[in-house]
Scaffold this motif. Structure first.
Motif, mmCIF file in Angstrom:
data_model
loop_
_atom_site.group_PDB
_atom_site.id
_atom_site.type_symbol
_atom_site.label_atom_id
_atom_site.label_comp_id
_atom_site.label_asym_id
_atom_site.label_seq_id
_atom_site.Cartn_x
_atom_site.Cartn_y
_atom_site.Cartn_z
ATOM 1 N N PHE A 5 0.863 -1.178 0.000
ATOM 2 C CA PHE A 5 0.000 0.000 0.000
ATOM 3 C C PHE A 5 0.900 1.229 0.000
ATOM 4 O O PHE A 5 1.928 1.251 0.680
ATOM 5 C CB PHE A 5 -0.888 0.014 1.248
ATOM 6 N N GLY A 20 -4.056 1.190 5.734
ATOM 7 C CA GLY A 20 -4.058 0.637 4.385
ATOM 8 C C GLY A 20 -3.162 -0.574 4.264
ATOM 9 O O GLY A 20 -3.507 -1.570 3.610
ATOM 10 N N THR A 21 -2.002 -0.516 4.912
ATOM 11 C CA THR A 21 -1.100 -1.670 4.919
ATOM 12 C C THR A 21 -1.694 -2.829 5.710
ATOM 13 O O THR A 21 -1.629 -3.991 5.292
ATOM 14 C CB THR A 21 0.264 -1.274 5.506
ATOM 15 N N TYR A 23 -4.655 -3.702 6.044
ATOM 16 C CA TYR A 23 -5.695 -4.396 5.280
ATOM 17 C C TYR A 23 -5.120 -5.449 4.325
ATOM 18 O O TYR A 23 -5.881 -6.121 3.636
ATOM 19 C CB TYR A 23 -6.542 -3.402 4.494
ATOM 20 N N HIS A 24 -3.806 -5.604 4.293
ATOM 21 C CA HIS A 24 -3.173 -6.642 3.472
ATOM 22 C C HIS A 24 -2.617 -7.782 4.325
ATOM 23 O O HIS A 24 -1.898 -8.651 3.816
ATOM 24 C CB HIS A 24 -2.044 -6.031 2.635
ATOM 25 N N ALA A 189 -3.771 7.105 -3.484
ATOM 26 C CA ALA A 189 -3.217 5.887 -2.881
ATOM 27 C C ALA A 189 -3.139 4.784 -3.924
ATOM 28 O O ALA A 189 -3.836 4.805 -4.942
ATOM 29 C CB ALA A 189 -4.056 5.436 -1.695
ATOM 30 N N THR A 191 -2.811 0.366 -4.087
ATOM 31 C CA THR A 191 -3.013 -0.813 -3.255
ATOM 32 C C THR A 191 -3.092 -2.063 -4.101
ATOM 33 O O THR A 191 -3.308 -1.994 -5.324
ATOM 34 C CB THR A 191 -4.316 -0.656 -2.441
ATOM 35 N N GLU A 193 -5.185 -4.541 -2.655
ATOM 36 C CA GLU A 193 -6.530 -4.930 -2.253
ATOM 37 C C GLU A 193 -7.428 -3.694 -2.225
ATOM 38 O O GLU A 193 -7.221 -2.783 -1.415
ATOM 39 C CB GLU A 193 -6.518 -5.582 -0.870
ATOM 40 N N SER A 194 -8.438 -3.664 -3.081
ATOM 41 C CA SER A 194 -9.345 -2.516 -3.100
ATOM 42 C C SER A 194 -10.132 -2.397 -1.802
ATOM 43 O O SER A 194 -10.672 -1.332 -1.492
ATOM 44 C CB SER A 194 -10.308 -2.624 -4.288
ATOM 45 N N ALA A 196 -8.956 -2.031 0.948
ATOM 46 C CA ALA A 196 -8.264 -1.071 1.806
ATOM 47 C C ALA A 196 -8.834 0.335 1.665
ATOM 48 O O ALA A 196 -8.568 1.195 2.508
ATOM 49 C CB ALA A 196 -6.772 -1.056 1.475
ATOM 50 N N PHE A 197 -9.619 0.595 0.628
ATOM 51 C CA PHE A 197 -10.039 1.964 0.317
ATOM 52 C C PHE A 197 -11.285 2.480 1.050
ATOM 53 O O PHE A 197 -11.281 3.610 1.539
ATOM 54 C CB PHE A 197 -10.251 2.110 -1.187
ATOM 55 N N SER A 246 -12.838 -7.149 -1.843
ATOM 56 C CA SER A 246 -11.994 -6.638 -2.920
ATOM 57 C C SER A 246 -12.532 -7.043 -4.288
ATOM 58 O O SER A 246 -13.183 -8.080 -4.443
ATOM 59 C CB SER A 246 -10.557 -7.145 -2.770
#
Length: 487
Positions: A5, A20-21, A23-24, A189, A191, A193-194, A196-197, A246
């Motif tokens: 991210f 955001g990170t 979320y991965h 941003a 990413t 994985e969507s 994370a948005f 995602s």
């Protein structure tokens, strides 16, 4: 696997970078890292071992040390990242996700031709991200360096680079992994994985195409290298890797899994009492199966979610088996005397569900049926770190094939085993059923899986199922899968 991210903002963006990170986290369990260009222009980096703790718990105390408008974060299943690199191109930070099949060749050439040196991992392997940086540094600009690296990497590699308050984002050469852009007022941003948005108030702007390279600021995205047409998106993002919320190439993961389960049920007359999903990624396939078949969805196994991660990540098979056992808790009232049908995302080595089936019978299950959401895995993945197999015989399907054929089969014979409905295919499935101790076993076909995803087959990588690689990459000597050990 792994995930990354990145964010560029007019405001302090440390919270966006952190969450955001995070979320991965489902994409890797070994290392987590964050790097940020601080307000004074210096670079701050932190890397933690997350193999026994969640990303959030390791980085909570570090957040106060970060203050900046541009940063990268990464979850890795192998190497330390991000790296901070000093070179003739200037100082930059880099994260990567992918698999370098020709790393030995690349490192040898770099050492002999360019007289560079590399740090080593504790396992004795070179750090792939450092190798990618060495390729980039052979050229006269970041842009040309990324293009050079992508051209010379055999496998796949998506890249984020942070330099001078900008982020360079590059999707791997054949688009096997996603790279997605998001925007909100005053920030951009990037990413994998969507998912994370939404909670960070970003809207999906667009997805990068295969081999595309862009330069990102807070206000705009500039294309440096246009996308190529040929794409081989990894089908396992919809089967297993991807988070339910995602979407990739406009196809939502959860929706695809529902549809996949529905398609499996349409061709299955098996009489059962309930449908169950192996948590987590098998659940959506099972819900789709239940919706189509009319058989009730019931949880005979529940996952203890507070502490147990995905079980395929640990490299040690014994640890994998232990995690698989400990994270799934049986519900006896949903098992005893029942005909149970389970949907799982895939059957890789076969060890985990063999243990599950035995435990279910011990608790009084009348029948145990298994439906795999994807076809039999006959080839180790050459393009992502889905399965770091030491041998093709780690795959139960290939092990059974070799046993039935008395050794390594020809490609012509393998094609019969990987084509649903042929006598050899049916014989292989029956042997796997016996090994796992199941009442019945069925796999989803490649054709129905492609239908569930909703993209043309030529845009989806199905190599691990059928050995088909339109790019020709798999024919390279670097990409030959590990051979079975000599008896």
């Amino acid at each position: 696997m792994g995930g990354f991210f990145g964010v560029v903002s007019h405001e302090n963006c440390v919270a966006d970078l952190f969450y955001g990170t995070d979320y991965h986290s489902h994409l890797g369990t070994r290392r987590g890292g964050m790097v940020m260009t601080q307000l004074d222009g210096t670079i701050k980096r932190v890397i933690h071992d997350i193999s026994n703790a969640q990303f959030r718990s390791k980085f909570d105390t570090d957040l106060s040390k970060f203050q900046g408008h541009c940063g990268l974060g990464v979850i890795s299943d192998l190497e330390d990242q991000p790296l901070v690199v000093g070179s003739h191109l200037g100082v930059y930070s880099i994260v990567t996700v992918g698999k370098l099949n020709n790393m030995e060749e690349l490192t040898r050439e770099a050492i002999e031709k360019h007289h560079v040196h590399f740090a080593e991992l504790s396992s004795g392997e070179f750090n792939p991200t450092e190798v990618v940086a060495s390729l980039i540094n052979t050229q006269n600009s970041i842009e040309d360096g990324i293009a050079y690296a992508q051209q010379h990497i055999n496998g796949s590699c998506s890249i984020l680079i942070m330099q001078d308050g900008f982020i360079y984002a590059a999707r791997d050469r054949y688009g096997r992994t996603p790279v997605i852009l998001g925007k909100k007022p005053g920030a951009t941003a990037v990413t994998m994985e969507s998912s994370a948005f939404p909670n960070l108030d970003y809207q999906v702007f667009r997805e990068l195409g295969p081999a595309e390279v862009v330069k990102i600021s807070a206000d705009e995205v500039t294309t440096l290298k246009k996308a190529q047409e040929q794409m081989q998106f990894c089908s396992f993002f919809w089967i297993y890797f991807g988070y339910p919320s995602s979407s990739y190439e406009g196809k939502n993961t959860e929706t695809v899994r529902y549809r996949n389960g529905e398609l499996m049920a349409k061709e299955d007359p098996t009489e059962i009492d309930s449908v169950c999903g192996i948590p987590d990624s098998g659940v959506a396939h099972a819900i789709g199966y239940s919706n189509e078949s009319g058989d009730p969805y019931m949880r005979a196994l529940v996952k203890y979610t507070p502490t147990w991660p995905r079980s395929f990540m640990p490299q040690n098979q014994g640890v994998r088996d232990l995690v698989a056992r400990m994270k799934l808790i049986p519900i006896d009232q949903q098992i005893e005397g029942r005909r149970l049908l389970f949907c799982d995302d895939s059957i890789v080595r076969g060890t985990q569900f063999k243990s599950i089936a035995r435990r279910l019978y011990e608790r009084g299950a009348k029948e145990v049926h298994l439906r795999s959401a994807c076809p039999p895995l006959a080839y180790p993945c050459l393009f992502l770190n889905f399965s770091r197999s030491k041998s093709v015989l780690d795959l139960v399907a290939r092990r059974v094939i070799n046993d039935l054929e008395g050794g390594d089969p020809s490609e012509e014979i393998l094609k019969e085993y990987t084509t649903a409905g042929t006598p050899r295919y049916e014989r292989m499935v029956e042997e796997i059923r016996k090994i796992l101790g199941l009442t019945t076993l069925k796999y989803q076909s490649i054709e129905k899986l492609v239908e569930a995803i909703g993209l043309p087959k030529e845009k989806i990588c199905t190599y691990c199922f059928d050995g088909v690689d339109p790019t020709g990459c798999s024919k390279c000597p670097c990409c030959q899968p590990p051979k079975a050990p000599q008896q």
